[in-house]
Design an enzyme around this catalytic site. Structure first.
Site, PDB file in Angstrom:
ATOM      1  CE  LYS A 206      -3.364   2.468   2.772  1.00 39.47           C
ATOM      2  NZ  LYS A 206      -4.283   2.473   3.902  1.00 39.47           N
ATOM      3  CD  GLU A 212       9.270  -5.955   7.269  1.00 39.72           C
ATOM      4  OE1 GLU A 212       8.997  -4.844   6.760  1.00 39.72           O
ATOM      5  OE2 GLU A 212       9.070  -6.215   8.463  1.00 39.72           O
ATOM      6  N   GLY A 268      -4.776  -1.783   4.974  1.00 36.03           N
ATOM      7  CA  GLY A 268      -4.026  -2.943   4.492  1.00 36.03           C
ATOM      8  C   GLY A 268      -4.746  -4.260   4.753  1.00 36.03           C
ATOM      9  NE  ARG A 269      -6.549  -3.687  10.852  1.00 36.84           N
ATOM     10  CZ  ARG A 269      -5.865  -2.560  10.980  1.00 36.84           C
ATOM     11  NH1 ARG A 269      -4.705  -2.411  10.372  1.00 36.84           N
ATOM     12  NH2 ARG A 269      -6.331  -1.555  11.709  1.00 36.84           N
ATOM     13  CD  GLU A 354      -1.922  -4.328  11.475  1.00 38.44           C
ATOM     14  OE1 GLU A 354      -2.492  -4.321  10.380  1.00 38.44           O
ATOM     15  OE2 GLU A 354      -0.686  -4.417  11.578  1.00 38.44           O
ATOM     16  CG  HIS A 385      -5.622 -35.919  16.138  1.00 41.11           C
ATOM     17  ND1 HIS A 385      -5.901 -37.165  16.641  1.00 41.11           N
ATOM     18  CD2 HIS A 385      -6.579 -35.651  15.217  1.00 41.11           C
ATOM     19  CE1 HIS A 385      -6.959 -37.652  16.021  1.00 41.11           C
ATOM     20  NE2 HIS A 385      -7.404 -36.751  15.162  1.00 41.11           N
ATOM     21  CE  LYS A 505       5.778  -0.811  10.193  1.00 42.32           C
ATOM     22  NZ  LYS A 505       4.958  -0.045   9.262  1.00 42.32           N
TER      23      LYS A 505
HETATM   24  O1  LIG Z   1       1.038  -2.773   2.191  1.00 38.15           O
HETATM   25  P1  LIG Z   1       2.140  -2.148   2.979  1.00 38.15           P
HETATM   26  O2  LIG Z   1       2.096  -0.654   2.940  1.00 38.15           O
HETATM   27  O3  LIG Z   1       3.473  -2.664   2.537  1.00 38.15           O
HETATM   28  O4  LIG Z   1       1.944  -2.548   4.491  1.00 38.15           O
HETATM   29  C1  LIG Z   1       2.025  -3.864   4.922  1.00 38.15           C
HETATM   30  C2  LIG Z   1       1.635  -4.011   6.386  1.00 38.15           C
HETATM   31  O5  LIG Z   1       2.603  -3.422   7.220  1.00 38.15           O
HETATM   32  C3  LIG Z   1       2.298  -2.470   8.226  1.00 38.15           C
HETATM   33  O6  LIG Z   1       3.289  -2.462   9.182  1.00 38.15           O
HETATM   34  C4  LIG Z   1       0.939  -2.621   8.865  1.00 38.15           C
HETATM   35  O7  LIG Z   1       1.029  -3.041  10.184  1.00 38.15           O
HETATM   36  C5  LIG Z   1      -0.002  -3.538   8.142  1.00 38.15           C
HETATM   37  O8  LIG Z   1      -1.314  -3.100   8.396  1.00 38.15           O
HETATM   38  C6  LIG Z   1       0.237  -3.553   6.677  1.00 38.15           C
HETATM   39  O9  LIG Z   1      -0.695  -4.408   6.068  1.00 38.15           O
END
Ligand SMILES: O=P(O)(O)OC[C@H]1O[C@H](O)[C@H](O)[C@@H](O)[C@@H]1O
Length: 771
Positions: A206, A212, A268-269, A354, A385, A505
């Site tokens: 986003k 990462e 994002g979620r 989240e 199990h 972060k």
């Molecule tokens: O889609 P992006 O901007 O790369 O974000 C990826 C993810 O990282 C962040 O740290 C948020 O905690 C998430 O809500 C998000 O989905």
């Protein structure tokens, strides 16, 4: 005391909880034979069965009163109207617009956003079809067959979950992979067996700034460019971006033509049905993706319009609050009895935790009730199990969501009956348990009896529908999105921000700088300082080790492809091929002598040999037809002074041409080479010498046949032989290698032209795959 605990409905619920305290689910069922009928609600094809909950009519009445008192309906309407309900980021939360039909009008700051949504969906659809139909070509002109989604959090969990959930509906010719972790292992394993020229990277982020994802995206670009000889133009063919950040996408080197956008009002979620769903759309096709959106929309409409008393997300949301805040339950187990939903609990963890893992209310006051519970789970029956023991007999209360389907997508024998029987039985056992009396009546000894008692009274919901289709998945996800929303409205918290991920972060950036500048003084607390110091030391050891390992990882291999007309050789990492002429008297020692002069200066640690005849357990089993003698038993390892792997030449070329499934390889050269690969396992064959007409296959389709019969007749025999072998062996596809393929202008159905260079690729693969 916060406003929530002061609310009339909350207080009533606290009292009511005490009255209900001593009522077992057994009592509630005995007192109310109609509850199974009444405590059921339907929406968007799903049935919620909530009879096995520690509630009666009064409880539900009070819970709905609480929802009304907390303004759940007004908040819901504000979200649907595009108001800036994400107050800490001053944004709307309009995931519901991502699945709104084109005719709807949903405005943000006065502008209708629905047309933009549909414009992006249309472009995504065109792109998805180009990939699915093999029209999108990589840098070497081969169609894209592998799709690697690079993203994390909401840009990964939704796509992974949806791909797994809808795999049954996916195009099996395409390989879908997902890379999320900054641990390079994730990337290395994802691309391990992929050809770069057939691989598309979807960079999903986003923000397009996530550490990462950007780190992995750069590694992906390096990996591709290494294979494309650094030709930057290849990037356009192999990278697309899904983002809201046009500028950052362009800076990375992806043109906006290859970007699929979304907007800041999509969290994002909450984004798996936005452009972030491109991998899903490629896998299942635009039409099925539209079905999934329709499923989401159906649940949205239900949530928006159904009265609270029949509203699935509201009912489930309130039951969650009931256990979380009035019974001290800290977790919820999500137990899909459907293997395809194996990543659903992981997906829900981000969506729920989240969103509702918050400690202050919308106005910044500390909450004084517990907020978001911990979600976890595994598919049934596997969980039975491992951890179900604790749910049945442990000391904690764990409400469970069982998810089940009336029909399996892979029906076979009794499997599905057994699966569903287990789910139903678990819900029954949890609710009703087994009393001491029952245990004793079974004749269990007094000492053992307490161990065999099941207290029961453990609540669960059953979510049921007919089949796991794209539509059903869409509705299921929307259901949980709105459960989360309902609970956030009760707790008066913001489910749409995630400030809690920021601190870690920021600190990581500082720490990585300190790790990479080992002389920088450390000014953290003593524990952090000590750990950084430990790692500074540990990594310097790794560095020494690592300097040895690349050589191992990229072992230099000399590949020899021995044929009836030439012996060709190539070295790892080089495109240069050298060759010596073969003769009908060529013996191995002579071959090596001649080769040595050609490959002077080449350094290698291992040799692969493709040999034109039968090879059993890496040993030559028979002297070659078209060369001299002395090959059986020859000690190649001694002659080359390094380990040597010998395979049949067709098998080697086959290994280099293999693209999954059942592949028959035929080499049209001096003879007729053949090999069969099923699911990666090579079976070298000697089909050449089977009887055919007045001789053998090879007599007609080998080089001798071509010379004797002329091109036209030879051509007809090749087609005939292929047809016979296709009928006998039923391969998914046939690859035709060997020098004489060039004389075929057209190919029979199901047959592809091989590339002679694949023999070398196969030779290198022999050492990569331990094949
Ligand atoms: O889609 P992006 O901007 O790369 O974000 C990826 C993810 O990282 C962040 O740290 C948020 O905690 C998430 O809500 C998000 O989905």
């Amino acid at each position: 005391m916060s406003a929530l605990r002061e609310k009339a409905a909350w207080r009533t619920l606290e009292e009511h909880r005490q009255q209900l305290e001593n009522q077992h689910l057994r009592d509630l069922f005995a007192a109310d034979p109609g509850r199974a009928e009444r405590y059921r609600a339907d929406a968007a094809g799903w049935r919620l069965d909530y009879a096995r909950h520690r509630v009666n009519d009064q409880t539900l009445e009070h819970l709905f009163a609480l929802a009304r008192e907390c303004g759940v309906e007004a908040r819901r309407d504000a979200m649907f109207a595009g108001e800036k309900v994400n107050t800490t980021e001053q944004r709307a939360a309009l995931h519901i617009a991502l699945r709104a039909p084109a005719r709807k009008v949903i405005k943000v700051d006065g502008a209708n956003v629905v047309p933009q949504v549909h414009a992006v969906l249309k472009r995504m659809g065109e792109f998805a079809l180009a990939i699915r139909e093999g029209r999108w070509l990589g840098f070497s002109g081969r169609p894209i067959r592998n799709i690697v989604n690079v993203g994390i959090g909401g840009s990964d969990l939704g796509p992974v979950m949806a791909y797994e959930a809808l795999r049954h509906f996916s195009d099996r010719k395409l390989q879908m992979r997902f890379v999320s972790n900054v641990d390079y292992t994730d990337f290395a394993e994802a691309v391990h067996d992929l050809r770069p020229d057939e691989t598309l990277f979807i960079i999903a982020s986003k923000t397009f700034t996530t550490l990462e994802t950007m780190t992995n995206a750069h590694s992906a670009r390096d990996w591709l460019l290494a294979a494309a000889d650094g030709d930057k133009a290849a990037v356009a063919k192999h990278f697309v971006a899904l983002s809201t950040n046009e500028k950052a996408v362009e800076e990375f080197g992806i043109s906006t033509d290859h970007m699929y956008g979304f907007w800041d009002w999509v969290g994002g979620r909450y984004s798996m049905d936005s452009a972030i769903g491109l991998s899903t759309m490629i896998a299942i096709g635009p039409e099925a993706f539209r079905d999934m959106l329709a499923g989401f929309h159906a649940m949205d409409e239900h949530f928006r319009t159904a009265p609270l008393e029949r509203n699935l997300p509201v009912i489930m949301g309130l039951l969650g609050v009931w256990y979380n805040d009035f019974f001290g339950a800290e977790t919820v187990a999500v137990l899909p009895y459907e293997q395809y939903l194996k990543r659903f609990p992981a997906y829900l963890q981000q969506l729920t935790m989240e969103s509702n893992g918050k400690h202050v209310t919308l106005d910044g006051a500390t909450v004084d009730v517990a907020t978001g519970p911990i979600y976890w789970g595994e598919p049934g029956t596997n969980g039975q199990h491992s951890f179900y023991q604790l749910i049945h007999q442990g000391t904690r209360l764990i409400p469970c969501d069982f998810i089940g389907f009336g029909q399996s997508l892979n029906p076979s024998g009794r499997h599905h009956d057994l699966l569903l029987a287990n789910m139903i039985a678990q819900a029954e056992a949890l609710a009703f348990g087994k009393t001491l009396q029952q245990v004793e009546d079974e004749g269990i000894s007094q000492e053992l009896a307490p161990h065999r008692v099941f207290e029961g009274n453990r609540p669960s919901s059953l979510l049921l529908t007919e089949r796991l289709t794209p539509t059903a998945l869409g509705s299921l996800v929307a259901l949980y999105e709105h459960i989360v929303f309902t609970q956030a409205a009760i707790w008066n918290i913001n489910p749409f921000d995630q400030w809690g991920v920021e601190l870690g972060k920021q600190l990581a950036l500082r720490v990585v700088d300190e790790i990479e500048s080992p002389r920088k003084p450390l000014n953290h607390d003593s524990a952090t300082n000590a750990t950084i110091a430990w790692y500074r030391k540990a990594r310097s050891k790794t560095d020494e080790g690592a300097s040895k390992s690349p050589a191992k990882a990229q072992r230099k291999v000399l590949v020899l492809d021995i044929g009836g007309s030439h012996v060709k050789a190539m070295l790892t990492g080089s495109q240069r091929e050298v060759a010596i002429k073969s003769t009908r008297t060529l013996a191995p020692a002579e071959m090596i002598k001649q080769l040595r002069t050609m490959i002077r200066g080449w350094k290698y640690e291992a040799v692969s040999i493709g040999y034109p005849g039968p090879v059993v357990h890496e040993r030559i089993a028979r002297e070659p037809y078209n060369l001299g003698k002395g090959w059986v038993g020859f000690d190649f390892a001694k002659a080359f002074g390094c380990p040597v792997k010998i395979v049949n030449d067709a098998a080697m070329q086959a290994l280099g041409s293999y693209e999954g499934g059942r592949m028959l390889f035929l080499g049209l050269g001096t003879g007729l080479g053949s090999a069969f690969i099923v699911d990666g396992i090579i079976e070298p064959m000697e089909l050449a010498h089977l009887p055919y007409k007045k001789g053998t296959f090879e007599d007609y389709v080998g080089a001798r046949g071509l010379k004797k019969l002329g091109k036209k007749k030879w051509h007809a025999h090749v087609f005939d032989v292929i047809e016979q072998l296709q009928a006998a062996l039923e391969p998914d596809y046939v690859v035709l290698g060997g020098g004489n393929v060039r004389y075929l202008n057209e190919l029979p159905a199901g047959v592809r032209r091989g590339d002679n260079h694949n023999a070398f690729a196969g030779g290198f693969r022999l050492w990569e795959n331990k094949a």
